[in-house]
Design an enzyme around this catalytic site. Structure first.
Site, mmCIF file in Angstrom:
data_model
loop_
_atom_site.group_PDB
_atom_site.id
_atom_site.type_symbol
_atom_site.label_atom_id
_atom_site.label_comp_id
_atom_site.label_asym_id
_atom_site.label_seq_id
_atom_site.Cartn_x
_atom_site.Cartn_y
_atom_site.Cartn_z
ATOM 1 N N GLY A 10 0.865 -1.180 0.000
ATOM 2 C CA GLY A 10 0.000 0.000 0.000
ATOM 3 C C GLY A 10 0.900 1.227 0.000
ATOM 4 O O GLY A 10 1.714 1.402 0.914
ATOM 5 N N ASN A 96 -12.390 -4.008 1.746
ATOM 6 C CA ASN A 96 -11.028 -4.246 2.233
ATOM 7 C C ASN A 96 -10.716 -5.726 2.456
ATOM 8 O O ASN A 96 -9.549 -6.125 2.405
ATOM 9 C CB ASN A 96 -10.757 -3.411 3.486
ATOM 10 C CG ASN A 96 -10.501 -1.950 3.130
ATOM 11 O OD1 ASN A 96 -10.486 -1.593 1.944
ATOM 12 N ND2 ASN A 96 -10.320 -1.110 4.123
ATOM 13 N N ASN A 121 -8.073 -1.019 7.861
ATOM 14 C CA ASN A 121 -9.319 -1.124 8.634
ATOM 15 C C ASN A 121 -10.371 -1.977 7.932
ATOM 16 O O ASN A 121 -10.311 -2.097 6.703
ATOM 17 C CB ASN A 121 -9.900 0.288 8.838
ATOM 18 C CG ASN A 121 -9.387 0.924 10.116
ATOM 19 O OD1 ASN A 121 -9.155 0.231 11.101
ATOM 20 N ND2 ASN A 121 -9.248 2.237 10.090
ATOM 21 N N HIS A 176 -10.215 -1.866 17.883
ATOM 22 C CA HIS A 176 -9.969 -0.532 17.326
ATOM 23 C C HIS A 176 -11.290 0.043 16.830
ATOM 24 O O HIS A 176 -11.472 0.327 15.662
ATOM 25 C CB HIS A 176 -8.970 -0.641 16.176
ATOM 26 C CG HIS A 176 -8.552 0.680 15.612
ATOM 27 N ND1 HIS A 176 -8.097 1.716 16.380
ATOM 28 C CD2 HIS A 176 -8.500 1.130 14.330
ATOM 29 C CE1 HIS A 176 -7.801 2.744 15.602
ATOM 30 N NE2 HIS A 176 -8.043 2.418 14.352
#
Ligand code: TXD
EC number: 1.1.1.37
Length: 317
Positions: A10, A96, A121, A176
């Site tokens: 990424g 994702n 995420n 998270h």
């Protein structure tokens, strides 16, 4: 001694800052992979060209070919979409997950010895998926969330008390998400409980509690606060710095104690899920998970946060 090798999967906002920090700190040679042609090559060339100014020695390479990550000691994954205003992290799971599946296959094939730090995420779910697909041991697939969530909590405490961030110690555990668990009882200024200092400042236990609650709330929503301001993406300097602290501890075998998204097998009453807990990070990835007793209120918050992680992770099955 041969240089270490760090691969970044990424090359977006976080990936770019990661590459620059790796170079500035001379953590090793760096490869940046992205599916967009030219993007990782351009960013790495841009950083490499100021080596003489920034005074670092490192080979930096941008690539669209997974072959180039061969021999990595640490791989940091940021591939995936960031959220837009109004979105929750969990809204990213479908898109994702697809990205993480291809990324994990690439890592499995070309960097089988690496320790993987996932940032993408929704974090807890993406780490889970990455471990499943790579099949790497649990201690070598971890996630970054807690270092950043804790750093945010520390920042708000330091601002409130007018002291240096360097002298504040505080930690958040759990997932998270908005149910993360900032640990108030252990927040201190060089060992002095923060609650005691707030009570002195406001001369009222009630007011001190109110002020702490506001800081806890701001910590939980801190990612969203940045998203709302930026409008086009999410925080990127701070997650990059946080992951670099973890990578550095692993690459240099520092054995730092960092809140890390780790696979739990009974610790804190959790079995078979990735959740944020204090971990010792060294050359073998997670070398220890530090356990301690939560009080009833903390345990209830932890249970709530873990329940949110479970329902998200189970939705992927
Ligand atoms: O603390 C944390 N864990 C986080 C996580 C804090 C903030 C943001 N966090 C998450 O990190 C965020 O929600 C995203 O899921 C990731 C990456 O955030 P970033 O801001 O760097 O996103 P960008 O700038 O959109 O970059 C993503 C890059 C982009 O260059 C794409 O081309 C690339 O990912 N991408 C891929 N790379 C490799 N392979 C595939 N399949 C791929 N698909 C997209």
């Amino acid at each position: 001694m041969a240089r270490k090798k760090i691969s970044l999967i990424g090359g977006g906002q976080i990936g770019g800052v990661l590459a620059q920090l790796c170079a500035l700190r001379e953590l090793g040679d760096v490869v940046m992979f992205d599916i967009v042609e030219g993007l990782p090559q351009g960013k790495m060339l841009d950083i490499a060209e100021v080596g003489s100014v920034d005074n670092f020695d490192a080979n930096l390479k941008g690539t669209n070919d997974y072959k180039d990550i061969a021999g990595s000691d640490v791989v940091i994954v940021t591939a995936g979409l960031p959220r837009k205003p109004g979105m929750s992290r969990d809204d990213l799971i479908e898109v994702n997950s697809k990205i993480m599946t291809s990324v994990a296959e690439g890592i499995k094939q070309y960097a089988p010895k690496a320790t993987v730090i996932v940032i993408s995420n929704p974090l807890d779910a993406m780490v889970t998926l990455c471990q499943k697909i790579t099949g790497f041991p649990y201690n070598r697939v971890i996630g970054q969330a807690g270092v950043l969530d804790s750093a945010r909590f520390i920042t708000f405490i330091a601002w409130e008390l007018g002291v240096s961030v360097k002298d504040v110690n505080a930690m958040t555990l759990g997932g998270h998400g908005d149910d993360m668990v900032p640990l108030v009882r252990y927040a201190s200024v060089n060992g002095i409980p923060v609650m005691e200092l707030l009570e002195q400042k406001y001369k009222s236990a009630e007011k001190a509690k109110e002020v702490m609650e506001a800081m806890v709330k701001r910590t939980r929503g801190a990612g969203g606060e940045v998203v709302a301001l930026l409008k086009t993406g999410s925080a990127f300097y701070s997650p990059a710095s946080s992951a670099i602290a973890m990578a550095e501890s692993i690459l240099k075998d520092q054995k730092r104690v960092l809140p890390t998204c780790c696979f739990l097998q009974g610790e804190f009453g959790v079995n078979g899920y990735y959740v944020g807990v204090p971990a010792v990070l060294g050359e073998n990835g997670v070398e220890q998970i530090l356990q301690f007793k939560l009080d009833a209120e903390e345990q209830a918050m932890m249970d709530k946060s873990v329940a949110a992680v479970k329902s998200l992770v189970d939705s992927m099955k």
